[in-house]
Scaffold this motif. Structure first.
Motif, PDB file in Angstrom:
ATOM      1  N   ALA A 107     -32.598   2.979  17.051  1.00 16.42           N
ATOM      2  CA  ALA A 107     -31.622   2.167  17.767  1.00 16.42           C
ATOM      3  C   ALA A 107     -31.745   0.690  17.394  1.00 16.42           C
ATOM      4  O   ALA A 107     -30.741   0.008  17.190  1.00 16.42           O
ATOM      5  CB  ALA A 107     -31.790   2.356  19.277  1.00 16.42           C
ATOM      6  N   GLU A 108     -32.974   0.210  17.279  1.00 15.27           N
ATOM      7  CA  GLU A 108     -33.192  -1.188  16.890  1.00 15.27           C
ATOM      8  C   GLU A 108     -32.587  -1.458  15.511  1.00 15.27           C
ATOM      9  O   GLU A 108     -31.948  -2.485  15.298  1.00 15.27           O
ATOM     10  CB  GLU A 108     -34.691  -1.490  16.883  1.00 15.27           C
ATOM     11  N   GLN A 109     -32.787  -0.523  14.587  1.00 16.22           N
ATOM     12  CA  GLN A 109     -32.244  -0.712  13.238  1.00 16.22           C
ATOM     13  C   GLN A 109     -30.722  -0.721  13.234  1.00 16.22           C
ATOM     14  O   GLN A 109     -30.106  -1.594  12.645  1.00 16.22           O
ATOM     15  CB  GLN A 109     -32.757   0.375  12.295  1.00 16.22           C
ATOM     16  N   VAL A 110     -30.111   0.255  13.866  1.00 16.34           N
ATOM     17  CA  VAL A 110     -28.648   0.363  13.777  1.00 16.34           C
ATOM     18  C   VAL A 110     -27.931  -0.715  14.566  1.00 16.34           C
ATOM     19  O   VAL A 110     -26.751  -0.996  14.304  1.00 16.34           O
ATOM     20  CB  VAL A 110     -28.122   1.766  14.183  1.00 16.34           C
ATOM     21  N   LEU A 111     -28.606  -1.348  15.520  1.00 10.59           N
ATOM     22  CA  LEU A 111     -27.984  -2.409  16.309  1.00 10.59           C
ATOM     23  C   LEU A 111     -28.171  -3.795  15.701  1.00 10.59           C
ATOM     24  O   LEU A 111     -27.699  -4.780  16.249  1.00 10.59           O
ATOM     25  CB  LEU A 111     -28.524  -2.375  17.744  1.00 10.59           C
ATOM     26  N   GLY A 112     -28.831  -3.860  14.544  1.00 10.46           N
ATOM     27  CA  GLY A 112     -29.038  -5.149  13.878  1.00 10.46           C
ATOM     28  C   GLY A 112     -27.743  -5.721  13.328  1.00 10.46           C
ATOM     29  O   GLY A 112     -26.771  -4.999  13.077  1.00 10.46           O
ATOM     30  N   ASP A 113     -27.720  -7.023  13.145  1.00 16.89           N
ATOM     31  CA  ASP A 113     -26.553  -7.699  12.588  1.00 16.89           C
ATOM     32  C   ASP A 113     -26.286  -7.236  11.173  1.00 16.89           C
ATOM     33  O   ASP A 113     -27.210  -7.127  10.355  1.00 16.89           O
ATOM     34  CB  ASP A 113     -26.755  -9.224  12.576  1.00 16.89           C
ATOM     35  N   GLY A 114     -25.039  -6.944  10.856  1.00 16.83           N
ATOM     36  CA  GLY A 114     -24.643  -6.592   9.506  1.00 16.83           C
ATOM     37  C   GLY A 114     -25.103  -5.227   9.040  1.00 16.83           C
ATOM     38  O   GLY A 114     -25.116  -4.959   7.845  1.00 16.83           O
ATOM     39  N   VAL A 115     -25.480  -4.355   9.966  1.00 15.42           N
ATOM     40  CA  VAL A 115     -25.974  -3.029   9.610  1.00 15.42           C
ATOM     41  C   VAL A 115     -24.828  -2.020   9.663  1.00 15.42           C
ATOM     42  O   VAL A 115     -24.054  -2.005  10.611  1.00 15.42           O
ATOM     43  CB  VAL A 115     -27.104  -2.578  10.542  1.00 15.42           C
ATOM     44  N   GLN A 116     -24.744  -1.195   8.650  1.00 16.20           N
ATOM     45  CA  GLN A 116     -23.810  -0.056   8.635  1.00 16.20           C
ATOM     46  C   GLN A 116     -24.639   1.197   8.826  1.00 16.20           C
ATOM     47  O   GLN A 116     -25.654   1.368   8.151  1.00 16.20           O
ATOM     48  CB  GLN A 116     -23.078   0.002   7.296  1.00 16.20           C
ATOM     49  N   ALA A 117     -24.236   2.063   9.730  1.00 21.34           N
ATOM     50  CA  ALA A 117     -24.955   3.321   9.962  1.00 21.34           C
ATOM     51  C   ALA A 117     -24.041   4.499   9.629  1.00 21.34           C
ATOM     52  O   ALA A 117     -22.862   4.495  10.004  1.00 21.34           O
ATOM     53  CB  ALA A 117     -25.436   3.407  11.404  1.00 21.34           C
ATOM     54  N   LEU A 118     -24.592   5.477   8.928  1.00 20.12           N
ATOM     55  CA  LEU A 118     -23.869   6.691   8.564  1.00 20.12           C
ATOM     56  C   LEU A 118     -24.715   7.887   8.976  1.00 20.12           C
ATOM     57  O   LEU A 118     -25.936   7.863   8.834  1.00 20.12           O
ATOM     58  CB  LEU A 118     -23.624   6.755   7.058  1.00 20.12           C
TER      59      LEU A 118
END
Length: 120
Positions: A107-118
């Motif tokens: 969750a911390e990673q995907v909520l970071g600024d400029g992050v795209q999650a697939l």
């Protein structure tokens, strides 16, 4: 600064094309200079263990172990902690460069600024 990409692969050999696609996208993004974090969940958790990616076969696809190596050159690979526990996988079982972490880290990673999650 390159954009960050988080890819979650939720399946293994039982859905080989979808599985391979997630690894392929992660490796391609790493090669393009993106900061890549590849998460292995469900049956994909097994690919964090040495020898498992080497056993995976899909016609006309780059071998999974090569895609894993490409991601690890500049990115990270994480096995879901609950998925690992359900399969009896512990840190000592993992290939070099792979770790175990849980939902809070994801969750911390995907909520970071400029992050795209697939998710695959």
């Amino acid at each position: 600064m390159a954009r960050s990409l988080v890819v979650k692969v939720t399946c293994g050999a039982e859905d080989a094309e979808r599985c391979n696609q997630g690894f392929t996208v992660a490796a391609a993004a790493a090669a393009a200079g993106a900061e890549v974090s590849l998460w292995l969940t469900g049956q994909a958790a097994w690919f964090g263990v040495p020898g498992r990616a080497e056993e995976f076969r899909l016609d006309l696809a780059t071998p999974l172990d090569q895609l894993v190596a490409a991601v690890l050159t500049s990115g990270s690979i994480t096995v879901c902690s609950q998925c690992a526990a359900r399969r009896g996988i512990v840190e000592a079982d993992l290939r070099e460069g792979v770790r175990i972490a849980g939902a809070a880290v994801f969750a911390e990673q995907v909520l970071g600024d400029g992050v795209q999650a697939l998710v695959y």
